[in-house]
Enzyme design. Sequence first.
Site, PDB file in Angstrom:
ATOM      1  N   LYS A   1     101.300  -8.140  63.739  1.00  0.00           N
ATOM      2  CA  LYS A   1     100.357  -8.257  64.010  1.00  0.00           C
ATOM      3  C   LYS A   1     100.659  -9.675  65.085  1.00  0.00           C
ATOM      4  O   LYS A   1     100.401  -9.624  66.186  1.00  0.00           O
ATOM      5  CB  LYS A   1      99.112  -8.910  63.784  1.00  0.00           C
TER       6      LYS A   1
ATOM      7  N   GLY B   1      87.974  -2.837  53.994  1.00  0.00           N
ATOM      8  CA  GLY B   1      87.760  -1.482  55.295  1.00  0.00           C
ATOM      9  C   GLY B   1      88.505  -0.082  54.685  1.00  0.00           C
ATOM     10  O   GLY B   1      87.654   1.057  55.093  1.00  0.00           O
ATOM     11  N   ARG B   2      89.482  -0.285  53.717  1.00  0.00           N
ATOM     12  CA  ARG B   2      89.889   0.808  53.221  1.00  0.00           C
ATOM     13  C   ARG B   2      88.807   1.272  51.877  1.00  0.00           C
ATOM     14  O   ARG B   2      89.441   2.607  51.630  1.00  0.00           O
ATOM     15  CB  ARG B   2      91.354   0.785  52.730  1.00  0.00           C
TER      16      ARG B   2
ATOM     17  N   LYS C   1      85.272  -2.842  61.883  1.00  0.00           N
ATOM     18  CA  LYS C   1      84.982  -4.592  60.820  1.00  0.00           C
ATOM     19  C   LYS C   1      85.112  -5.897  60.952  1.00  0.00           C
ATOM     20  O   LYS C   1      84.274  -6.119  61.325  1.00  0.00           O
ATOM     21  CB  LYS C   1      85.383  -4.392  59.128  1.00  0.00           C
TER      22      LYS C   1
ATOM     23  N   GLU D   1      98.042  -0.417  50.187  1.00  0.00           N
ATOM     24  CA  GLU D   1      97.285  -1.525  50.811  1.00  0.00           C
ATOM     25  C   GLU D   1      96.722  -2.481  49.892  1.00  0.00           C
ATOM     26  O   GLU D   1      96.369  -3.758  49.844  1.00  0.00           O
ATOM     27  CB  GLU D   1      96.483  -1.117  52.106  1.00  0.00           C
TER      28      GLU D   1
ATOM     29  N   HIS E   1     107.574  25.253  50.774  1.00  0.00           N
ATOM     30  CA  HIS E   1     109.097  25.190  51.782  1.00  0.00           C
ATOM     31  C   HIS E   1     109.697  23.827  52.885  1.00  0.00           C
ATOM     32  O   HIS E   1     109.973  24.279  53.630  1.00  0.00           O
ATOM     33  CB  HIS E   1     108.098  26.322  52.700  1.00  0.00           C
TER      34      HIS E   1
ATOM     35  N   GLU F   1      94.153  -3.153  68.769  1.00  0.00           N
ATOM     36  CA  GLU F   1      94.420  -1.259  68.754  1.00  0.00           C
ATOM     37  C   GLU F   1      93.426  -1.104  69.519  1.00  0.00           C
ATOM     38  O   GLU F   1      93.090  -0.714  69.966  1.00  0.00           O
ATOM     39  CB  GLU F   1      95.228  -0.838  68.145  1.00  0.00           C
TER      40      GLU F   1
HETATM   41  O1  F6P Z   1      95.302  -4.506  59.479  1.00  0.00           O
HETATM   42  C1  F6P Z   1      94.981  -4.282  58.350  1.00  0.00           C
HETATM   43  C2  F6P Z   1      93.591  -3.944  58.823  1.00  0.00           C
HETATM   44  O2  F6P Z   1      92.933  -4.926  58.655  1.00  0.00           O
HETATM   45  C3  F6P Z   1      93.062  -2.536  57.414  1.00  0.00           C
HETATM   46  O3  F6P Z   1      92.815  -3.145  56.154  1.00  0.00           O
HETATM   47  C4  F6P Z   1      91.723  -2.523  57.981  1.00  0.00           C
HETATM   48  O4  F6P Z   1      91.286  -1.156  57.304  1.00  0.00           O
HETATM   49  C5  F6P Z   1      92.181  -2.098  59.778  1.00  0.00           C
HETATM   50  O5  F6P Z   1      92.935  -3.717  59.656  1.00  0.00           O
HETATM   51  C6  F6P Z   1      90.412  -1.920  60.533  1.00  0.00           C
HETATM   52  O6  F6P Z   1      90.450  -3.254  60.998  1.00  0.00           O
HETATM   53  P1  F6P Z   1      88.983  -3.128  61.274  1.00  0.00           P
HETATM   54  O7  F6P Z   1      88.196  -1.994  60.548  1.00  0.00           O
HETATM   55  O8  F6P Z   1      88.786  -4.700  60.911  1.00  0.00           O
HETATM   56  O9  F6P Z   1      89.062  -3.161  62.804  1.00  0.00           O
END
Ligand code: F6P
Length: 549
Positions: A513, A268-269, A208, A354, A385, A214
């Site tokens: 972060k 995002g979620r 987003k 979240e 199990h 990452e």
């Molecule tokens: O760090 C949490 C978060 O902001 C989530 O809410 C989101 O889904 C994820 O990181 C990834 O964010 P992006 O789509 O901006 O890379």
Amino acid sequence: MRQPALTSTSSFQALESHAADAKNWQMRQLFADDAQRFPKLTVDAAGLFLDYSKNRLDATTIGLLLDLARERGVERQRDAMLSGEKINLTEHRAVLHTALRMPRGKALTVDGQDIAHDVHAVLDQIKAFTDRVRSGAWLGHTGKPITDVVNIGIGGSDLGPKMAVLALRSYAHPRLKMHFVSNVDGHDMDAALAQVHPETTLFIIASKTFVTAETMLNAGTARNWFLQSAKEEDLARHFVAVSTNTEAVKAFGIDPANMFPFWDWVGGRYSVWSAIGLAVALAVGFGYFSDFLGGAHAMDEHFREAPLEQNMPVLLAMVGFWNRQFLNAGSLSIAPYHQDLSRFPAYLQQLDMESNGKRVTRGGAEVDTPTCPVVWGECGTNAQHAYFQLLHQGTDVTPIDFIAALRATHDLAGHHDSLLANCFAQSEAFMTGKTAAEVRADLTAQKLSETEIDELVPHKTFPGNRPSNTILMDQLTPSTLGALIALYEHKTFVQGVIWDVNSFDQWGVELGKVLAKNIHAELTGDIKPERHDSSTNGLIIMAKAAQHI
Ligand code: F6P
């Protein structure tokens, strides 16, 4: 509008005194007393069926819970969300994932912009692109069709597409193999790259913000790997982006023509319905992706229109609230009895925790009750199990959501009845338990000695009276999957309203972060790690030493 503290409301107080009685209830007795309990405490909507009868409550409890929902303004806030009011107060944003699944032809204007029109323009772009890749018309730089798609994203830009692609495996294109890389841990990327070839691989960079550390590191690694055997101008046939951040996408080197946009009013979620679902549309095709949106829309309409007494997300939310608040249930276990839903618990972890893992109200005051339980789980029967022992006989009460399809999407004989038998047996066992007298009778019939029976009875007794919901669908299809996800989205929303938290921000992920950036500089540079506590300094020194061996 500022809400009064939850415990000060008259409906909460009515529930509290009701709960003082209800905590002594035995579900076995509730079922024995009312032959109509199942039809009374079940509801149908959008292709799903919810049985919430195996909870420690009755019709009076439900009435009181719905009084609380009304007093907290669930209906008013639902309408505010659906109409595009800026209910995400800390980020001054509307919350409109429901607009992503509105059928073509409906209009929704926010800040003077017809966003329904924008949504369908991107859906058209997704259709055109996915049709070309799936048909083999979209060719890699050496003229070969795409065989592998690697989605690079994390959190909401990974969990939704990955979960849905797995769930809809039976609908997937036979040529396209889907891969998901999310972790900054290079082992994740290494494992994916080992399975793909640069000539036939499409990378989707899904973020987003397009700044998530990452994803940016993984995207850069994928680009470098690709450029080892291809030229810059070949990137356009192998890299596409899904983002709200056009400038950052351009700066990364992706042609904006290969960018699928979405908007800041999609959390995002809650983004699998947007272009973040590109991997899903590639896997199952645009027709099934539309069915997926349609299933969610059917649940949205139910949520908007059904009276609270028959409103599935509201009931699921309020039963969950009852268990959290009055049974002190600190966790919720999700048990899909469907192997294709294996990533659904992980998906719900982000959605629920979240969203509602918050400790202050929207007005900034400390909440005065517990909020979101820990969400976790695993597919049945595997879970049986592994950890069901604790759920049956451990000291904590953990509510469980069982999720199953009445019909399988495979045709292997003998499996599905066995699966469903286990699912229904578990919810029965959690509810009924097994009394000491029943255990004693069993052991006597097996002709054990009195001494052995006395020793074994406490170990073989099950307390029972443990709550669960069962959610059924006919089959796991794009449409029922869409409805299932939307059910939990709205459940999460309703609980957020009851607790008066902002379910749409996530400030709690920020601190780590920032600290990781500082520590990264110490791990890779000459700065001495002496600014931290002795534990953190010590761990950094160990890592630096190991890397220099
Ligand atoms: O760090 C949490 C978060 O902001 C989530 O809410 C989101 O889904 C994820 O990181 C990834 O964010 P992006 O789509 O901006 O890379």
